[in-house]
Scaffold this active site. Structure first.
Site, mmCIF file in Angstrom:
data_model
loop_
_atom_site.group_PDB
_atom_site.id
_atom_site.type_symbol
_atom_site.label_atom_id
_atom_site.label_comp_id
_atom_site.label_asym_id
_atom_site.label_seq_id
_atom_site.Cartn_x
_atom_site.Cartn_y
_atom_site.Cartn_z
ATOM 1 N N PRO A 61 35.226 43.199 35.677
ATOM 2 C CA PRO A 61 35.281 42.017 34.797
ATOM 3 C C PRO A 61 34.494 40.801 35.270
ATOM 4 O O PRO A 61 35.058 39.760 35.597
ATOM 5 C CB PRO A 61 36.786 41.726 34.752
ATOM 6 C CG PRO A 61 37.278 42.176 36.090
ATOM 7 C CD PRO A 61 36.459 43.387 36.439
ATOM 8 N N CYS A 62 33.169 40.905 35.235
ATOM 9 C CA CYS A 62 32.343 39.749 35.598
ATOM 10 C C CYS A 62 32.477 38.624 34.578
ATOM 11 O O CYS A 62 32.123 37.477 34.863
ATOM 12 C CB CYS A 62 30.885 40.157 35.800
ATOM 13 S SG CYS A 62 30.134 41.006 34.403
#
Length: 199
Positions: A165-166
């Site tokens: 989850p950047c």
């Protein structure tokens, strides 16, 4: 390597607010185990061969680019190990998009990244659902407190958008910052998780 894509509006409840895009996924057998090696956004005007980094992936995983097979998501076979990984990925992404899942349990391979990139990607996976941190905080978490630009660059090279989850990393001023898939997708994913950011 097997590649597939899934339209976002096929896996969400309310596609009126979702970005008009597909997710492009790829699996490959590594040491006799099928793993997901790519999951990234595909714009409507992009062709999958232009988006996926076939040359670098084929060099890293040692396969010929002409051995890559594209199979439409609805034609994937659960009895084939590589295709089963793609099907499981689609189901988990669908559940995430529908608010039924907050993290992922998929066999991903991050070995295509440098040692530093892998450290950053591992740290990204420790950011909780609905939580955001700054690039500076992420840099501190990977023991490179002045390297927020390097961390941002590693985020941009993340081969697993959504799954790693950047999108949960934002600017110190509370604004979205950057996102390889486009800020509309980053804002959408954060909104799914109940996070509102400054524009």
């Amino acid at each position: 390597m097997i590649v597939t894509s899934v339209a976002l509006n096929d896996i969400v409840y309310d596609d009126s607010s979702s970005p008009k895009a597909d997710l492009l996924l790829a699996s490959h057998v590594i040491n006799n185990t099928a793993k997901l090696i790519w999951c990234n956004w595909l714009a409507l005007d992009e062709h999958w061969q232009d988006k996926i980094k076939l040359k670098s992936l084929s060099k890293h995983y040692k396969f010929d680019a002409d051995e890559v097979i594209f199979i439409a998501a609805e034609q994937l076979d659960a009895n084939d190990e590589e295709q089963a990984v793609l099907l499981a990925s689609i189901v988990q992404i669908q559940h995430y998009m529908q608010g039924l899942r907050s993290d992922f349990d998929l066999p991903i391979d991050t070995s295509s990244g440098t040692e530093f990139q892998q450290r950053v990607w591992n740290a990204l996976q420790e950011i909780g659902y609905g939580e955001t941190i700054s690039y500076a905080t992420l840099a501190q978490r990977v023991d490179n407190p002045k390297g927020f630009r390097a961390v941002a660059n590693a985020n941009g090279k993340n081969p697993f958008s959504v799954i790693i989850p950047c999108h949960r990393v934002i600017s110190s001023d509370g604004k979205l910052g950057g996102y390889t898939g486009g800020l509309d997708k980053k804002a959408y994913l954060l909104a799914l998780e109940g996070v509102r950011c400054k524009v």
